[in-house]
Design an enzyme around this catalytic site. Structure first.
Site, PDB file in Angstrom:
ATOM      1  N   ASN A 121       6.773  -5.181   0.432  1.00 55.23           N
ATOM      2  CA  ASN A 121       6.477  -5.834  -0.852  1.00 55.23           C
ATOM      3  C   ASN A 121       5.978  -4.749  -1.803  1.00 55.23           C
ATOM      4  O   ASN A 121       4.855  -4.276  -1.660  1.00 55.23           O
ATOM      5  CB  ASN A 121       5.414  -6.917  -0.612  1.00 55.23           C
ATOM      6  CG  ASN A 121       4.931  -7.537  -1.913  1.00 55.23           C
ATOM      7  OD1 ASN A 121       5.522  -7.331  -2.979  1.00 55.23           O
ATOM      8  ND2 ASN A 121       3.855  -8.311  -1.825  1.00 55.23           N
ATOM      9  N   LYS A 173       5.310  -5.010  -4.886  1.00 55.87           N
ATOM     10  CA  LYS A 173       4.427  -5.525  -5.957  1.00 55.87           C
ATOM     11  C   LYS A 173       4.877  -4.972  -7.313  1.00 55.87           C
ATOM     12  O   LYS A 173       6.081  -4.837  -7.534  1.00 55.87           O
ATOM     13  CB  LYS A 173       2.967  -5.219  -5.631  1.00 55.87           C
ATOM     14  CG  LYS A 173       2.612  -5.668  -4.202  1.00 55.87           C
ATOM     15  CD  LYS A 173       1.163  -5.700  -3.888  1.00 55.87           C
ATOM     16  CE  LYS A 173       0.988  -6.170  -2.447  1.00 55.87           C
ATOM     17  NZ  LYS A 173      -0.403  -6.380  -2.084  1.00 55.87           N
ATOM     18  N   HIS A 225       2.653 -15.826  -2.558  1.00 57.11           N
ATOM     19  CA  HIS A 225       1.870 -14.642  -2.178  1.00 57.11           C
ATOM     20  C   HIS A 225       0.444 -14.796  -2.709  1.00 57.11           C
ATOM     21  O   HIS A 225       0.233 -15.383  -3.774  1.00 57.11           O
ATOM     22  CB  HIS A 225       2.531 -13.383  -2.753  1.00 57.11           C
ATOM     23  CG  HIS A 225       1.859 -12.134  -2.276  1.00 57.11           C
ATOM     24  ND1 HIS A 225       0.729 -11.638  -2.881  1.00 57.11           N
ATOM     25  CD2 HIS A 225       2.127 -11.314  -1.233  1.00 57.11           C
ATOM     26  CE1 HIS A 225       0.349 -10.556  -2.224  1.00 57.11           C
ATOM     27  NE2 HIS A 225       1.173 -10.340  -1.219  1.00 57.11           N
ATOM     28  N   GLU A 233      -1.480 -12.938  -4.241  1.00 55.14           N
ATOM     29  CA  GLU A 233      -1.718 -12.486  -5.627  1.00 55.14           C
ATOM     30  C   GLU A 233      -1.166 -13.498  -6.625  1.00 55.14           C
ATOM     31  O   GLU A 233      -1.717 -13.665  -7.718  1.00 55.14           O
ATOM     32  CB  GLU A 233      -1.123 -11.089  -5.827  1.00 55.14           C
ATOM     33  CG  GLU A 233      -2.002 -10.032  -5.159  1.00 55.14           C
ATOM     34  CD  GLU A 233      -1.255  -8.865  -4.550  1.00 55.14           C
ATOM     35  OE1 GLU A 233      -0.120  -8.585  -4.963  1.00 55.14           O
ATOM     36  OE2 GLU A 233      -1.822  -8.235  -3.633  1.00 55.14           O
ATOM     37  N   GLU A 258      -0.864 -13.971   5.793  1.00 64.36           N
ATOM     38  CA  GLU A 258      -1.555 -12.856   5.151  1.00 64.36           C
ATOM     39  C   GLU A 258      -2.974 -13.277   4.779  1.00 64.36           C
ATOM     40  O   GLU A 258      -3.189 -13.887   3.725  1.00 64.36           O
ATOM     41  CB  GLU A 258      -0.805 -12.433   3.880  1.00 64.36           C
ATOM     42  CG  GLU A 258       0.593 -11.926   4.143  1.00 64.36           C
ATOM     43  CD  GLU A 258       1.053 -10.977   3.036  1.00 64.36           C
ATOM     44  OE1 GLU A 258       1.405  -9.842   3.351  1.00 64.36           O
ATOM     45  OE2 GLU A 258       1.025 -11.378   1.857  1.00 64.36           O
ATOM     46  N   GLY A 306      -4.614  -5.251   0.983  1.00 63.07           N
ATOM     47  CA  GLY A 306      -4.990  -4.112   0.153  1.00 63.07           C
ATOM     48  C   GLY A 306      -6.413  -3.629   0.366  1.00 63.07           C
ATOM     49  O   GLY A 306      -6.956  -2.884  -0.448  1.00 63.07           O
ATOM     50  N   SER A 310      -2.891  -5.006   5.053  1.00 67.40           N
ATOM     51  CA  SER A 310      -3.317  -3.673   5.498  1.00 67.40           C
ATOM     52  C   SER A 310      -2.575  -3.180   6.747  1.00 67.40           C
ATOM     53  O   SER A 310      -3.156  -2.515   7.607  1.00 67.40           O
ATOM     54  CB  SER A 310      -4.836  -3.618   5.707  1.00 67.40           C
ATOM     55  OG  SER A 310      -5.491  -3.784   4.458  1.00 67.40           O
TER      56      SER A 310
HETATM   57  P1  PGA Z   1      -1.012  -4.500   1.815  1.00 67.78           P
HETATM   58  O1  PGA Z   1      -0.333  -5.775   1.095  1.00 67.78           O
HETATM   59  O2  PGA Z   1      -0.097  -4.086   2.927  1.00 67.78           O
HETATM   60  O3  PGA Z   1      -1.104  -3.461   0.725  1.00 67.78           O
HETATM   61  O4  PGA Z   1      -2.343  -4.948   2.318  1.00 67.78           O
HETATM   62  C1  PGA Z   1       0.349  -6.731   1.843  1.00 67.78           C
HETATM   63  C2  PGA Z   1       0.904  -7.791   0.927  1.00 67.78           C
HETATM   64  O5  PGA Z   1       0.249  -8.136  -0.067  1.00 67.78           O
HETATM   65  O6  PGA Z   1       2.011  -8.324   1.156  1.00 67.78           O
END
Ligand code: PGA
Length: 249
Positions: A9, A11, A96, A98, A166, A172, A210
């Site tokens: 992803n 983003k 997601h 976010e 997730e 993150g 992460s």
């Molecule tokens: P990350 O994000 O691997 O940077 O923690 C995962 C995601 O949001 O899909």
């Protein structure tokens, strides 16, 4: 070897020019191993560049990071399922964290988006996960199954829907769920999917939050995990090429 999915992803990173360079560097490491699938989720403006860059390579697909549920019309700034599909998308991330926490997307929105993705012939990848507060209150399984119920519970007929677990506190932050904690939630998700005849088997459940080169092998050693959804650690094409080749017990 069991089949595994490695989803990146990006983003709000990697424009179309960078995407072409990225894919050249990524495929310089060779073709994707058999029994493994790689899914890229670039920003909408880069879907077409990725679709062109992966053409002719096996086991690799591109998807949109989100979609709006109306197919077309006066919805400034939005991307619909049919538009993503026309750009070359085969998949769509839905809900997601976010989208939920930065953009205020609701459970009801995720239901409409899953329906819209399927109508556009995009395979939905529904993201679910609890906040730290909810985990500490012991509500993880209640929250996750509630999100499944809201997005999928009213469906009639079976469709192929991938789930990505997730935990919000792991995204993150550099703090991944332990493989055992992730496996426990995956087990509950699999149980929900089996009990509710709304999704088609085989059930594919990815873990995200992460994930990096160091912890992928340990996470995927848990057979409840069918793959990983990776943000930050998917942005470097050489590291990502290495991560998708992780040896798994
Ligand atoms: P990350 O994000 O691997 O940077 O923690 C995962 C995601 O949001 O899909």
């Amino acid at each position: 070897m069991r089949p595994l999915v490695f989803a990146g992803n990006w983003k709000m990173n990697v424009g179309p020019v960078e995407a072409r360079e990225y894919l050249r560097a990524f495929f310089a490491a060779g073709e994707i191993p058999h029994e493994r699938s790689v899914w890229f989720f670039p920003p909408a403006v880069s879907i077409e560049a990725v679709a062109q860059g992966i053409a002719g390579h096996r086991n690799v697909s591109v998807g949109s990071q989100d979609l709006y549920w109306e197919p077309k019309g006066a919805f400034t700034g939005a991307t619909s399922g049919p538009l993503a599909k026309q750009s070359g998308a085969r998949l769509a991330l839905i809900g997601h964290s976010e989208r939920r926490h930065v953009f205020g997307e609701t459970d009801a929105d995720t239901e409409k988006k899953v329906t819209a993705a399927l109508a556009a012939d995009l395979q939905p990848v529904l993201c679910v996960g609890e906040t730290l507060e909810q985990r500490e209150a012991g509500d993880t399984l209640k929250v996750v199954t509630g999100q499944l119920e809201a997005a999928l519970g009213k469906r009639d007929g079976k469709a192929r829907v991938t789930i990505a677990y997730e935990p919000v506190w792991a995204i993150g932050t550099g703090r991944n769920a332990t493989p055992q904690d992730a496996a426990q939630v995956h087990g509950a998700i699999r149980g929900w999917l089996k009990d509710h005849a709304v999704t088609a088997a085989p059930f594919v459940i990815l873990y995200g939050g992460s994930v990096n080169l160091k912890n992928t092998a340990e996470l995927l050693a848990e057979h409840e995990l069918d793959g990983v959804l990776v943000g930050g650690a998917s942005l470097n094409p050489r590291d990502w090429a290495q991560l998708v080749r992780t040896a798994v017990a």
